[in-house]
Each structure stands twice: as C-alpha cells, then as structure tokens.
Design an enzyme around this catalytic site. Structure first.
Site, PDB file in Angstrom:
ATOM      1  N   CYS A   7      42.481  65.458  93.534  1.00 21.08           N
ATOM      2  CA  CYS A   7      43.534  64.600  94.094  1.00 21.08           C
ATOM      3  C   CYS A   7      43.281  64.489  95.604  1.00 21.08           C
ATOM      4  CB  CYS A   7      44.925  65.152  93.768  1.00 21.08           C
ATOM      5  SG  CYS A   7      45.272  66.805  94.415  1.00 21.08           S
ATOM      6  N   ASN A  10      44.825  68.537  97.178  1.00 17.88           N
ATOM      7  CA  ASN A  10      44.554  69.732  96.359  1.00 17.88           C
ATOM      8  C   ASN A  10      45.653  70.790  96.511  1.00 17.88           C
ATOM      9  OD1 ASN A  10      42.020  72.345  96.050  1.00 17.88           O
ATOM     10  ND2 ASN A  10      43.069  71.279  94.425  1.00 17.88           N
ATOM     11  N   CYS A  12      49.059  69.654  95.160  1.00 18.85           N
ATOM     12  CA  CYS A  12      50.103  69.249  94.191  1.00 18.85           C
ATOM     13  C   CYS A  12      49.520  68.919  92.823  1.00 18.85           C
ATOM     14  CB  CYS A  12      50.901  68.063  94.712  1.00 18.85           C
ATOM     15  SG  CYS A  12      51.776  68.391  96.261  1.00 18.85           S
ATOM     16  N   ARG A  13      48.893  67.739  92.697  1.00 20.66           N
ATOM     17  CA  ARG A  13      48.517  67.261  91.359  1.00 20.66           C
ATOM     18  C   ARG A  13      47.331  68.003  90.755  1.00 20.66           C
ATOM     19  NH1 ARG A  13      47.915  61.264  93.324  1.00 20.66           N
ATOM     20  NH2 ARG A  13      47.336  62.465  95.175  1.00 20.66           N
ATOM     21  N   SER A  14      46.205  68.115  91.494  1.00 19.54           N
ATOM     22  CA  SER A  14      45.025  68.720  90.858  1.00 19.54           C
ATOM     23  C   SER A  14      45.193  70.222  90.590  1.00 19.54           C
ATOM     24  CB  SER A  14      43.732  68.409  91.629  1.00 19.54           C
ATOM     25  OG  SER A  14      43.750  68.912  92.937  1.00 19.54           O
ATOM     26  N   ASP A 123      51.502  60.384  93.456  1.00 14.99           N
ATOM     27  CA  ASP A 123      51.533  61.441  94.480  1.00 14.99           C
ATOM     28  C   ASP A 123      52.992  61.880  94.696  1.00 14.99           C
ATOM     29  OD1 ASP A 123      51.423  62.952  96.747  1.00 14.99           O
ATOM     30  OD2 ASP A 123      50.228  61.531  97.909  1.00 14.99           O
TER      31      ASP A 123
HETATM   32  P1  4NP Z   1      48.143  66.013  96.207  1.00 16.53           P
HETATM   33  O1  4NP Z   1      49.413  65.627  97.098  1.00 16.53           O
HETATM   34  O2  4NP Z   1      47.075  64.999  96.555  1.00 16.53           O
HETATM   35  O3  4NP Z   1      48.643  65.852  94.812  1.00 16.53           O
HETATM   36  O4  4NP Z   1      47.773  67.425  96.549  1.00 16.53           O
HETATM   37  C1  4NP Z   1      49.383  65.531  98.501  1.00 16.53           C
HETATM   38  C2  4NP Z   1      49.412  66.671  99.263  1.00 16.53           C
HETATM   39  C3  4NP Z   1      49.427  66.584 100.641  1.00 16.53           C
HETATM   40  C4  4NP Z   1      49.405  65.341 101.249  1.00 16.53           C
HETATM   41  C5  4NP Z   1      49.367  64.195 100.476  1.00 16.53           C
HETATM   42  C6  4NP Z   1      49.354  64.288  99.092  1.00 16.53           C
HETATM   43  N1  4NP Z   1      49.440  65.243 102.643  1.00 16.53           N
HETATM   44  O5  4NP Z   1      49.628  64.128 103.172  1.00 16.53           O
HETATM   45  O6  4NP Z   1      49.304  66.278 103.346  1.00 16.53           O
END
Ligand code: 4NP
Length: 154
Positions: A7, A10, A12-14, A123
C-alpha cells in the site's frame, strides 16, 4: 510461495492484509509453505508499527499486527516474491514503475484478482473507525479466495 502486499504507508492496509492472510494460512495448514510480507511505496513509516487504529480493529477480529514494522517496497522484491498485490491503482502504478523488466513476480491489483465488486481497498488513514472496518471486510473476503488459489498452486 512468497506473497507481498503493498500500500502507500505500510501502516494500515498492507499490514492488515499480511496479518489476515497469515492467520488464514495457519488455519489452512499452509503457514510453512507460504511466506507473507508487506511494504509501502513510500518510505514515510519505515520501522514503525502498524497504525494503532488498524491494530485495534484487526485485534478485535483475532489478528495481531503488533510485531510488524514498516518497510518500503524495493526493486529486489520483484525477484524475491511470486505474487505482489497492490491495494489501489496508485500503488499499482508506482510498483509498475519500480518493476525491473523480466521480473519473476506477478504484479496485480489485490481486489481485482480476488474480490470482484470493488477493485481498490480505500485508504482509511484520514477516515473514522468505519473505514478500518471496511478495509478488514474487503481484505478478509479477498484473502479467502487467495488461500484457495495458493492451495491450488502449491
Ligand atoms: P496505508 O495508509 O497506505 O494503508 O498504510 C496510509 C498511511 C499513511 C499515510 C497515508 C496512507 N500518510 O499519509 O502518512
């Protein structure tokens, strides 16, 4: 077999997908045969544990993400992993740009391959708790199908 979920951050989703797939592989008796990992296209959260909201939501369904730490996707991953699964189209575009020619890994959009109705895991970072529940719902369904594919390929 080696599977890498990717994702943006790294956190939240992955990591959620990593924890869910690992749990389902254990239940299916395939834990020894499939290696699971996750990474972000960004380096923003390298070394960090998953977001507290992701950890809380996952733990409530029996998935412990606490030992995971953020890492960034690298070109070398395309030689190490058999399957690299992106959470959204933007992640997929970034991975396409990173992918060396002739790489071993099969690169795909996770939900396009295994879920059907929706093709991106949204997201949840700027969302409320409901976003994290939706992430889990989508990932659980897709991982059930992924385990069936992996069983067939082993
Ligand atoms: P992820 O979510 O891609 O599912 O881990 C996010 C985590 C952090 C951020 C964006 C999306 N960020 O902007 O820091």
């Amino acid at each position: 077999m080696r599977v890498l979920f990717v994702c943006l951050g790294n956190i939240c989703r992955s990591p959620t997908a990593e924890g869910v797939l690992r749990h389902k592989l254990l239940q299916a008796g395939l834990a020894e045969q499939v290696e699971v990992a996750s990474a972000g296209t960004s380096d923003w959260h390298v070394g960090k544990p998953p977001d507290a909201r992701s950890q809380r939501a996952a733990l409530a369904r029996g998935y412990d993400l606490s030992a995971q730490r953020g890492q960034q996707a690298r070109r070398e991953d395309f030689a190490r992993y058999d399957l690299i699964l992106a959470m959204d189209q933007s992640n997929l575009r970034n991975l396409n740009a990173l992918q060396p020619t002739g790489a071993k890994a099969e690169l795909d959009l996770f939900l396009r391959r295994y879920e059907g109705a929706v093709d991106e895991v949204p997201d949840p970072y700027y969302d409320g708790d409901q976003g994290f529940e939706q992430v889990l719902d989508l990932i659980e369904q897709a991982c059930d199908r992924l385990v069936i594919e992996l069983k067939g390929r082993l």
